[in-house]
Write a protein that holds these residues in place. Structure first.
Motif, PDB file in Angstrom:
ATOM      1  N   ARG A 222       0.828  -1.193   0.000  1.00  0.00           N
ATOM      2  CA  ARG A 222       0.000   0.000   0.000  1.00  0.00           C
ATOM      3  C   ARG A 222       0.868   1.251   0.000  1.00  0.00           C
ATOM      4  N   ALA A 223       0.287   2.341  -0.429  1.00  0.00           N
ATOM      5  CA  ALA A 223       0.977   3.628  -0.451  1.00  0.00           C
ATOM      6  C   ALA A 223       0.956   4.238   0.956  1.00  0.00           C
ATOM      7  N   PRO A 224       1.908   5.108   1.278  1.00  0.00           N
ATOM      8  CA  PRO A 224       1.936   5.748   2.602  1.00  0.00           C
ATOM      9  C   PRO A 224       0.699   6.598   2.841  1.00  0.00           C
ATOM     10  N   ASN A 225       0.214   6.628   4.100  1.00  0.00           N
ATOM     11  CA  ASN A 225      -0.914   7.495   4.425  1.00  0.00           C
ATOM     12  C   ASN A 225      -0.414   8.861   4.881  1.00  0.00           C
ATOM     13  N   LEU A 226      -1.313   9.768   5.204  1.00  0.00           N
ATOM     14  CA  LEU A 226      -0.911  11.129   5.518  1.00  0.00           C
ATOM     15  C   LEU A 226      -0.070  11.213   6.780  1.00  0.00           C
ATOM     16  N   PHE A 227      -0.292  10.328   7.741  1.00  0.00           N
ATOM     17  CA  PHE A 227       0.503  10.373   8.964  1.00  0.00           C
ATOM     18  C   PHE A 227       1.913   9.837   8.724  1.00  0.00           C
ATOM     19  N   GLU A 228       2.042   8.823   7.878  1.00  0.00           N
ATOM     20  CA  GLU A 228       3.368   8.337   7.506  1.00  0.00           C
ATOM     21  C   GLU A 228       4.121   9.415   6.730  1.00  0.00           C
ATOM     22  N   ALA A 229       3.422  10.103   5.851  1.00  0.00           N
ATOM     23  CA  ALA A 229       4.032  11.190   5.084  1.00  0.00           C
ATOM     24  C   ALA A 229       4.480  12.309   6.019  1.00  0.00           C
ATOM     25  N   ALA A 230       3.647  12.662   6.992  1.00  0.00           N
ATOM     26  CA  ALA A 230       3.986  13.730   7.934  1.00  0.00           C
ATOM     27  C   ALA A 230       5.198  13.347   8.776  1.00  0.00           C
ATOM     28  N   ALA A 231       5.236  12.108   9.255  1.00  0.00           N
ATOM     29  CA  ALA A 231       6.372  11.658  10.068  1.00  0.00           C
ATOM     30  C   ALA A 231       7.660  11.685   9.249  1.00  0.00           C
ATOM     31  N   ALA A 232       7.593  11.205   8.012  1.00  0.00           N
ATOM     32  CA  ALA A 232       8.772  11.207   7.145  1.00  0.00           C
ATOM     33  C   ALA A 232       9.204  12.632   6.824  1.00  0.00           C
ATOM     34  N   TYR A 233       8.243  13.500   6.553  1.00  0.00           N
ATOM     35  CA  TYR A 233       8.528  14.889   6.202  1.00  0.00           C
ATOM     36  C   TYR A 233       9.188  15.624   7.371  1.00  0.00           C
ATOM     37  N   VAL A 234       8.611  15.511   8.560  1.00  0.00           N
ATOM     38  CA  VAL A 234       9.143  16.222   9.727  1.00  0.00           C
ATOM     39  C   VAL A 234      10.519  15.689  10.106  1.00  0.00           C
ATOM     40  N   SER A 235      10.707  14.376  10.078  1.00  0.00           N
ATOM     41  CA  SER A 235      12.025  13.829  10.419  1.00  0.00           C
ATOM     42  C   SER A 235      13.066  14.240   9.383  1.00  0.00           C
ATOM     43  N   ALA A 236      12.679  14.300   8.121  1.00  0.00           N
ATOM     44  CA  ALA A 236      13.607  14.757   7.084  1.00  0.00           C
ATOM     45  C   ALA A 236      13.948  16.230   7.262  1.00  0.00           C
ATOM     46  N   CYS A 237      12.962  17.036   7.649  1.00  0.00           N
ATOM     47  CA  CYS A 237      13.229  18.454   7.914  1.00  0.00           C
ATOM     48  C   CYS A 237      14.199  18.604   9.093  1.00  0.00           C
ATOM     49  N   ALA A 238      14.000  17.807  10.138  1.00  0.00           N
ATOM     50  CA  ALA A 238      14.880  17.869  11.310  1.00  0.00           C
ATOM     51  C   ALA A 238      16.311  17.492  10.950  1.00  0.00           C
ATOM     52  N   GLU A 239      16.460  16.592   9.983  1.00  0.00           N
ATOM     53  CA  GLU A 239      17.788  16.147   9.549  1.00  0.00           C
ATOM     54  C   GLU A 239      18.302  16.949   8.354  1.00  0.00           C
ATOM     55  N   ASP A 240      17.514  17.918   7.883  1.00  0.00           N
ATOM     56  CA  ASP A 240      17.845  18.768   6.737  1.00  0.00           C
ATOM     57  C   ASP A 240      18.187  17.933   5.496  1.00  0.00           C
ATOM     58  N   ASP A 241      17.353  16.934   5.228  1.00  0.00           N
ATOM     59  CA  ASP A 241      17.538  16.027   4.087  1.00  0.00           C
ATOM     60  C   ASP A 241      16.536  16.415   2.998  1.00  0.00           C
ATOM     61  N   GLN A 242      16.954  17.273   2.083  1.00  0.00           N
ATOM     62  CA  GLN A 242      16.052  17.824   1.064  1.00  0.00           C
ATOM     63  C   GLN A 242      15.449  16.740   0.178  1.00  0.00           C
ATOM     64  N   GLU A 243      16.210  15.720  -0.141  1.00  0.00           N
ATOM     65  CA  GLU A 243      15.700  14.645  -1.005  1.00  0.00           C
ATOM     66  C   GLU A 243      14.530  13.918  -0.339  1.00  0.00           C
ATOM     67  N   ARG A 244      14.682  13.592   0.932  1.00  0.00           N
ATOM     68  CA  ARG A 244      13.595  12.924   1.660  1.00  0.00           C
ATOM     69  C   ARG A 244      12.413  13.852   1.888  1.00  0.00           C
ATOM     70  N   ILE A 245      12.671  15.137   2.073  1.00  0.00           N
ATOM     71  CA  ILE A 245      11.596  16.113   2.230  1.00  0.00           C
ATOM     72  C   ILE A 245      10.719  16.112   0.982  1.00  0.00           C
TER      73      ILE A 245
END
Length: 110
Positions: free
Chosen positions: A39-62
């Motif tokens: 299955r595709a990621p849901n909005l909460f999985e997307a939010a968790a990935a987005y926020v953790s990528a922002c915290a790590e300053d990983d533009q590709e993952r963002i």
């Protein structure tokens, strides 16, 4: 009043989950299907990935996480994550959520 709130919330969740697609294909809004039938990621999985990528300053993952769901769904997920994080930290510190939120943002105590 609660019926109208419940109706609005239901429509939002339907849109976020991609149930109301014109072509009948069920898919999260903007989220690609994973190969192998996963299955595709849901909005909460997307939010968790987005926020953790922002915290790590990983533009590709963002950018990757931002493409999984619509911008509105991502905004809702990030907001929900922030609320839950502040509540958890407030309980841990035995402080009010307002005090914790202001401290995290470097604002003076009110």
């Amino acid at each position: 009043m609660f019926d109208s709130v419940r109706g609005i919330w239901g429509r939002f969740l339907d849109a976020a989950r991609g149930r109301a697609r014109a072509d009948g294909e069920e898919r999260s809004a903007g989220a690609p299907r994973k190969s192998g039938g996963k299955r595709a990621p849901n909005l909460f999985e997307a939010a968790a990935a987005y926020v953790s990528a922002c915290a790590e300053d990983d533009q590709e993952r963002i950018e990757e996480a931002a493409g999984w769901v619509s911008p509105e769904a991502l905004s809702f997920g990030v907001n929900e994550l922030a609320c839950r994080a502040v509540i958890a930290l407030a309980r841990e510190r035995d402080e009010s959520p307002r005090t914790v939120a202001r401290a995290l943002l470097g604002l003076p105590s009110a």
